[in-house]
Write a protein that holds these residues in place. Structure first.
Motif, short mmCIF file in Angstrom:
data_model
loop_
_atom_site.label_atom_id
_atom_site.label_comp_id
_atom_site.label_asym_id
_atom_site.label_seq_id
_atom_site.Cartn_x
_atom_site.Cartn_y
_atom_site.Cartn_z
N MET A 76 50.66 38.33 45.88
CA MET A 76 49.81 39.33 45.24
C MET A 76 49.39 38.88 43.84
SD MET A 76 48.74 41.93 46.80
CE MET A 76 48.33 43.11 45.51
N ARG A 77 50.36 38.30 43.12
CA ARG A 77 50.07 37.88 41.75
C ARG A 77 48.98 36.80 41.75
NH1 ARG A 77 51.41 33.93 38.88
NH2 ARG A 77 52.96 33.12 40.34
N ASP B 84 32.15 38.94 30.17
CA ASP B 84 32.89 39.05 28.91
C ASP B 84 34.39 39.22 29.17
OD1 ASP B 84 33.11 41.57 29.80
OD2 ASP B 84 32.31 42.55 28.01
N GLU B 85 34.77 39.24 30.44
CA GLU B 85 36.20 39.29 30.72
C GLU B 85 36.79 37.91 30.42
OE1 GLU B 85 36.72 40.64 34.70
OE2 GLU B 85 36.35 42.71 34.12
N THR B 86 38.05 37.90 30.10
CA THR B 86 38.65 36.65 29.67
C THR B 86 39.68 36.17 30.68
OG1 THR B 86 40.44 37.76 28.57
CG2 THR B 86 38.45 37.38 27.27
N ALA B 87 40.10 34.92 30.46
CA ALA B 87 41.18 34.37 31.28
C ALA B 87 42.43 35.23 31.15
CB ALA B 87 41.48 32.94 30.84
N ARG B 88 42.63 35.80 29.96
CA ARG B 88 43.79 36.67 29.73
C ARG B 88 43.75 37.92 30.60
NH1 ARG B 88 48.24 34.97 26.65
NH2 ARG B 88 47.50 33.03 25.74
N HIS B 89 42.53 38.42 30.81
CA HIS B 89 42.40 39.59 31.69
C HIS B 89 42.93 39.25 33.07
CE1 HIS B 89 40.85 42.75 34.24
NE2 HIS B 89 40.10 41.89 34.89
N ILE B 90 42.55 38.08 33.55
CA ILE B 90 43.00 37.67 34.89
C ILE B 90 44.52 37.57 34.94
CG2 ILE B 90 42.92 35.81 36.60
CD1 ILE B 90 40.17 35.13 35.56
N GLN B 91 45.08 36.97 33.90
CA GLN B 91 46.54 36.82 33.87
C GLN B 91 47.23 38.18 33.86
OE1 GLN B 91 46.98 34.34 30.41
NE2 GLN B 91 47.55 32.57 31.69
N ARG B 92 46.80 39.05 32.95
CA ARG B 92 47.45 40.36 32.84
C ARG B 92 47.30 41.14 34.12
NH1 ARG B 92 44.95 40.38 27.54
NH2 ARG B 92 43.19 41.43 28.54
N MET B 93 46.06 41.22 34.60
CA MET B 93 45.78 42.03 35.77
C MET B 93 46.61 41.53 36.96
SD MET B 93 44.05 41.79 38.75
CE MET B 93 43.22 42.83 39.90
N SER B 94 46.72 40.21 37.11
CA SER B 94 47.45 39.68 38.27
C SER B 94 48.95 39.91 38.11
CB SER B 94 47.13 38.19 38.45
OG SER B 94 47.63 37.45 37.37
N HIS B 95 49.47 39.82 36.90
CA HIS B 95 50.89 40.13 36.70
C HIS B 95 51.17 41.61 36.97
CE1 HIS B 95 51.52 36.14 34.79
NE2 HIS B 95 52.69 36.31 35.35
N TYR B 96 50.25 42.48 36.55
CA TYR B 96 50.44 43.90 36.85
C TYR B 96 50.51 44.10 38.36
CZ TYR B 96 48.76 44.62 32.00
OH TYR B 96 48.57 44.57 30.65
N CYS B 97 49.65 43.41 39.09
CA CYS B 97 49.68 43.50 40.56
C CYS B 97 51.05 43.08 41.08
CB CYS B 97 48.61 42.60 41.19
SG CYS B 97 46.96 43.31 41.08
N GLY B 98 51.59 42.01 40.50
CA GLY B 98 52.93 41.55 40.90
C GLY B 98 53.97 42.61 40.62
N THR B 99 53.88 43.25 39.46
CA THR B 99 54.86 44.27 39.08
C THR B 99 54.81 45.46 40.04
OG1 THR B 99 54.68 43.63 36.77
CG2 THR B 99 55.56 45.81 37.22
#
Ligand SMILES: [Fe+2]
Ligand SMILES: [Fe+2]
Length: 362
Positions: free
Chosen positions: A214-215, A184-199
């Protein structure tokens, strides 16, 4: 004292006709060709029609002075050598003439030899200067050519790298989305989570390359879910102990899918897949690793993953408000999360909130 080939024509500029003739005869006798001008204006006209190697000019003439003429020729005909032939025995005038670029200064009355030596010298010096100038411009051209070749190759290389990176990233996104599709995770989860990793990585003062790695790499953290049966992955209710154990295998599966590559990106991704559910105090899975036994990238990913899970709606739960989510994150300090990385995350919360809004679920 012979002229240099055909390029040794001399313009004689003097308002006294007898002196012009005298100089002309002298030069002609020694194999030079010549032109005659009675003042600066005539000299200018002559220069337009004919290429002279040397201009020898009187100082005082009706109209512009010889000094003016020399100055003007220096700009308009830089390839012509100029000399002053004058009755004025004045060192400061001689200096001024040499200063503005005259090759010689001869005082009247002169000896024939003086003229010939000066002309020969002027021609020789002119030849050297012309050679020097063309050598220099050849060199400059060469440097320009090489430099532009180099820039072209660099630009090409950068373009290729960019395309490679883009296609790599696209593949990764598609692969990760395919894995998440079943969840039930979405593509948006992947985007957000990976950007947070970048930050967080940026806050660690890492290079732009590392931030990017990392992103992109963190997008694959749950790729191992591909290997989990639908009956467990999509089960609506709570999982049994056994089911949970199967579910937890996604970390190892992801690690195996991504591991063993020569690509730095895939190696980092593999490490994140394996360690993103480990906890700082050793209570996580699959290995129960502690503190810096957990790969740094896994400790970063854990913070990003949990924060996004908390603050997103899922089929079975509502999003926790930001303040409460941050409270939960802080409670996990040194238990679930690496305390230093958590501090960097909390210190970057403004950027995190912006990213959260930018990639909000549609
Ligand atoms: Fe996971
Ligand atoms: Fe996740």
């Amino acid at each position: 004292m012979r002229p240099n080939g055909s390029d040794s024509s001399i313009l004689i500029v003097d308002d006294e006709e007898p002196l012009r003739r005298l100089l002309a005869r002298l030069l002609e006798r020694h194999g030079y060709t010549y032109g005659l001008a009675g003042d600066a204006q005539e000299a200018r006209n002559q220069m337009k029609d004919h290429e002279y190697a040397v201009v020898m000019t009187d100082m005082n003439m009706p109209g512009d002075s010889g000094l003016d003429l020399i100055m003007e020729l220096k700009t308009d005909y830089p390839n012509a050598a100029t000399m002053m032939v004058t009755g004025m025995d004045d060192p400061s005038l001689a200096n001024a003439a040499l200063e503005i670029g005259a090759y010689g200064y001869i005082i009247k009355p002169f000896e024939a030899n003086e003229i010939l030596i000066n002309v020969a010298n002027a021609l020789r010096r002119r030849t050297l200067e012309l050679e020097n100038r063309s050598h220099r411009s050849r060199l400059e051209q060469m440097v320009r050519d090489r430099t532009s070749e180099l820039w072209n190759s660099v630009a090409q290389l950068e373009q290729i790298q960019k395309e490679l990176r883009a296609s790599q990233e696209e593949t990764i996104q598609r692969l990760s989305i395919a894995a998440e599709f079943r969840d039930d995770e979405t593509a948006r989860h992947i985007q957000r989570m990976s950007h947070y990793c970048g930050t967080i990585t940026k806050a660690m003062q890492e290079s732009a390359d590392r931030v990017d790695t990392m992103r992109v790499a963190s997008q694959m953290h749950d790729v191992g879910k591909i290997g989990i049966p639908d009956s467990i992955l999509r089960k609506p209710g709570a999982l049994t102990r056994d089911e949970r154990a199967v579910m937890q295998r996604h970390a190892d599966i992801g690690h195996r899918i991504l591991g063993g590559s020569k690509s730095e990106l895939l190696l980092v991704a593999s490490s994140i897949a394996l360690t993103h559910h480990e906890k700082f105090d050793g209570t996580g899975y699959p290995r129960g690793l502690k503190r810096d036994e957990i790969a740094l990238e896994g400790r970063v990913a854990a913070i990003a993953d949990v924060f996004d899970a908390l603050t997103s709606n899922r089929v079975y739960k509502r999003a926790v408000p930001l303040g409460a989510a941050l409270e939960i994150m802080r409670e996990g300090r040194a238990k679930h999360f690496d305390p230093e990385l958590l501090d960097l995350f909390l210190g970057s919360i403004d950027e995190i909130v912006t990213l959260k809004a930018d990639f909000a679920d549609g």
